[in-house]
Design a protein around this motif. Sequence first.
Motif, PDB file in Angstrom:
ATOM      1  N   ILE A  10       0.869  -1.180   0.000  1.00  0.00           N
ATOM      2  CA  ILE A  10       0.000   0.000   0.000  1.00  0.00           C
ATOM      3  C   ILE A  10       0.907   1.232   0.000  1.00  0.00           C
ATOM      4  O   ILE A  10       1.896   1.277   0.727  1.00  0.00           O
ATOM      5  N   ALA A  11       0.579   2.207  -0.831  1.00  0.00           N
ATOM      6  CA  ALA A  11       1.511   3.312  -1.093  1.00  0.00           C
ATOM      7  C   ALA A  11       0.966   4.675  -0.661  1.00  0.00           C
ATOM      8  O   ALA A  11       1.189   5.681  -1.326  1.00  0.00           O
ATOM      9  N   GLY A  12       0.250   4.705   0.475  1.00  0.00           N
ATOM     10  CA  GLY A  12      -0.184   5.990   1.012  1.00  0.00           C
ATOM     11  C   GLY A  12      -1.296   6.619   0.193  1.00  0.00           C
ATOM     12  O   GLY A  12      -2.129   5.944  -0.401  1.00  0.00           O
ATOM     13  N   SER A  13      -1.293   7.951   0.149  1.00  0.00           N
ATOM     14  CA  SER A  13      -2.360   8.682  -0.535  1.00  0.00           C
ATOM     15  C   SER A  13      -1.856  10.060  -0.949  1.00  0.00           C
ATOM     16  O   SER A  13      -0.749  10.472  -0.600  1.00  0.00           O
ATOM     17  N   HIS A  14      -2.705  10.774  -1.693  1.00  0.00           N
ATOM     18  CA  HIS A  14      -2.469  12.178  -2.048  1.00  0.00           C
ATOM     19  C   HIS A  14      -1.182  12.409  -2.829  1.00  0.00           C
ATOM     20  O   HIS A  14      -0.612  13.497  -2.793  1.00  0.00           O
ATOM     21  N   GLY A  15      -0.703  11.380  -3.526  1.00  0.00           N
ATOM     22  CA  GLY A  15       0.501  11.551  -4.326  1.00  0.00           C
ATOM     23  C   GLY A  15       1.764  11.770  -3.531  1.00  0.00           C
ATOM     24  O   GLY A  15       2.770  12.251  -4.059  1.00  0.00           O
ATOM     25  N   LYS A  16       1.743  11.405  -2.245  1.00  0.00           N
ATOM     26  CA  LYS A  16       2.937  11.601  -1.409  1.00  0.00           C
ATOM     27  C   LYS A  16       4.000  10.540  -1.692  1.00  0.00           C
ATOM     28  O   LYS A  16       5.177  10.747  -1.391  1.00  0.00           O
ATOM     29  N   TYR A  17       3.555   9.406  -2.228  1.00  0.00           N
ATOM     30  CA  TYR A  17       4.485   8.320  -2.546  1.00  0.00           C
ATOM     31  C   TYR A  17       4.079   7.683  -3.874  1.00  0.00           C
ATOM     32  O   TYR A  17       2.924   7.767  -4.292  1.00  0.00           O
ATOM     33  N   ILE A  18       5.031   7.033  -4.488  1.00  0.00           N
ATOM     34  CA  ILE A  18       4.741   6.085  -5.567  1.00  0.00           C
ATOM     35  C   ILE A  18       5.234   4.721  -5.106  1.00  0.00           C
ATOM     36  O   ILE A  18       6.362   4.591  -4.634  1.00  0.00           O
ATOM     37  N   GLY A  19       4.371   3.735  -5.236  1.00  0.00           N
ATOM     38  CA  GLY A  19       4.784   2.369  -4.946  1.00  0.00           C
ATOM     39  C   GLY A  19       5.239   1.710  -6.230  1.00  0.00           C
ATOM     40  O   GLY A  19       4.497   1.681  -7.210  1.00  0.00           O
ATOM     41  N   ARG A  20       6.443   1.205  -6.256  1.00  0.00           N
ATOM     42  CA  ARG A  20       6.962   0.505  -7.434  1.00  0.00           C
ATOM     43  C   ARG A  20       7.123  -0.976  -7.095  1.00  0.00           C
ATOM     44  O   ARG A  20       7.866  -1.352  -6.183  1.00  0.00           O
ATOM     45  N   LEU A  21       6.416  -1.804  -7.846  1.00  0.00           N
ATOM     46  CA  LEU A  21       6.457  -3.245  -7.644  1.00  0.00           C
ATOM     47  C   LEU A  21       6.940  -3.907  -8.933  1.00  0.00           C
ATOM     48  O   LEU A  21       6.276  -3.832  -9.964  1.00  0.00           O
ATOM     49  N   ASP A  22       8.127  -4.498  -8.896  1.00  0.00           N
ATOM     50  CA  ASP A  22       8.689  -5.231 -10.028  1.00  0.00           C
ATOM     51  C   ASP A  22       8.495  -6.726  -9.789  1.00  0.00           C
ATOM     52  O   ASP A  22       8.912  -7.249  -8.748  1.00  0.00           O
ATOM     53  N   ILE A  23       7.859  -7.395 -10.751  1.00  0.00           N
ATOM     54  CA  ILE A  23       7.496  -8.801 -10.591  1.00  0.00           C
ATOM     55  C   ILE A  23       8.207  -9.651 -11.646  1.00  0.00           C
ATOM     56  O   ILE A  23       8.214  -9.306 -12.829  1.00  0.00           O
ATOM     57  N   ASP A  24       8.808 -10.743 -11.194  1.00  0.00           N
ATOM     58  CA  ASP A  24       9.398 -11.730 -12.098  1.00  0.00           C
ATOM     59  C   ASP A  24       8.462 -12.938 -12.105  1.00  0.00           C
ATOM     60  O   ASP A  24       8.425 -13.719 -11.149  1.00  0.00           O
ATOM     61  N   ALA A  25       7.654 -13.051 -13.179  1.00  0.00           N
ATOM     62  CA  ALA A  25       6.667 -14.133 -13.259  1.00  0.00           C
ATOM     63  C   ALA A  25       6.771 -14.828 -14.612  1.00  0.00           C
ATOM     64  O   ALA A  25       6.920 -14.179 -15.649  1.00  0.00           O
ATOM     65  N   LYS A  26       6.687 -16.144 -14.578  1.00  0.00           N
ATOM     66  CA  LYS A  26       6.805 -16.927 -15.810  1.00  0.00           C
ATOM     67  C   LYS A  26       6.246 -18.320 -15.567  1.00  0.00           C
ATOM     68  O   LYS A  26       6.351 -18.860 -14.462  1.00  0.00           O
ATOM     69  N   ASN A  27       5.623 -18.873 -16.610  1.00  0.00           N
ATOM     70  CA  ASN A  27       5.099 -20.235 -16.553  1.00  0.00           C
ATOM     71  C   ASN A  27       4.145 -20.459 -15.381  1.00  0.00           C
ATOM     72  O   ASN A  27       4.195 -21.470 -14.685  1.00  0.00           O
ATOM     73  N   GLY A  28       3.285 -19.441 -15.161  1.00  0.00           N
ATOM     74  CA  GLY A  28       2.253 -19.575 -14.142  1.00  0.00           C
ATOM     75  C   GLY A  28       2.712 -19.394 -12.720  1.00  0.00           C
ATOM     76  O   GLY A  28       1.951 -19.665 -11.783  1.00  0.00           O
ATOM     77  N   LYS A  29       3.952 -18.916 -12.526  1.00  0.00           N
ATOM     78  CA  LYS A  29       4.461 -18.750 -11.163  1.00  0.00           C
ATOM     79  C   LYS A  29       5.211 -17.435 -11.008  1.00  0.00           C
ATOM     80  O   LYS A  29       5.849 -16.959 -11.947  1.00  0.00           O
ATOM     81  N   VAL A  30       5.138 -16.878  -9.807  1.00  0.00           N
ATOM     82  CA  VAL A  30       5.941 -15.715  -9.457  1.00  0.00           C
ATOM     83  C   VAL A  30       7.265 -16.208  -8.912  1.00  0.00           C
ATOM     84  O   VAL A  30       7.314 -16.930  -7.915  1.00  0.00           O
TER      85      VAL A  30
END
Length: 343
Positions: free
Chosen positions: A182-202
Amino acid sequence: DGGDTWQGTAVALKTGGEAIVKAQNYLGIDTMVGHWEFTYGKERVKELIEKLDAKFISQNIVGDDPFADEYEELIFEPYTIEERGGAKIGIIGQSFPFTSTANPKEFTEGWSFGLRLETLQEYVDELKNEKKVDCVVVLSHDGFSVDQEVARKVKGIDFILSGHTHDPSPEPIVINATVIVIAGSHGKYIGRLDIDAKNGKVKGYEYKLIPIASNIIPADPEGVKLVNELYAPFDKEFNEVLGKTKGMLYKRDTFFSTFDQLINDAIMDEMKCDVSFTPGYRWGTTVLAGENILMDNVYEMCGITYPDVYTFELKGEKIATLLEDIADNVFNANPLYQHGGDM
């Protein structure tokens, strides 16, 4: 976009949310759920969705008017599948489950809201087993505590992008292999989530909560141009100076905020009442000590679609019951009954 976006500012109210949709389209939002958006009413919500480039999804809003074509049918698509970097990502929408009790029912009459964990589980299974996605994400406006309970009860969710309660969480919370951010509110933060997913799995992920320091990060010229264009028709009204504050005015705390106190004092002065209550929703721009109070600032605190002030004669017993009920909505021991962080 986790919702509470189209409503809460003067320019949003004056344009019925359209100015914010234009800003979202400029930003390139892909997917959205809602809460305060629904206080424009069902028809206006549908009009804005037509103007929105993003997909508005929600698995937990169902028609409950037996005389309507959409009776017992989903109002919006429950999920979308996006391809990014060669991976198939299934995104399930979860709008605020208590909308019809937290806000006036007339805005969404004929639509039924709820957590609907059984159908959420069905869509998770459908995405994994039939659609063969590599990753399942729930875009949620349930609230941070509620989403932690969702992770305990619904199996197979890889990530929950939580919202509603405005919490900034520097580190993810992991429950039953479900990662909640969860990345707060009001543009005070940006949450960056980088995901490595392949073949149906994270296979892995990285998460960063990035503070947005507006005095350091230069403004985007095209963004500034758009904002100026959207505000231009209302500049005279919004920039009217109403006064100057000696102390800091804010509306962010669960129990007490100085702007709430100012609003209550104003109501008591105007209505000649003994006690005043104002909704404790936590938004708007903080006005620092010594700054002018603009009409725009007041709209940011009061500019909702049902701003009426009512007077009643209430006994102390009734007031105590009312306060207990509100506190129960915020602090209920069962997270699934918590409505949010507002007193």
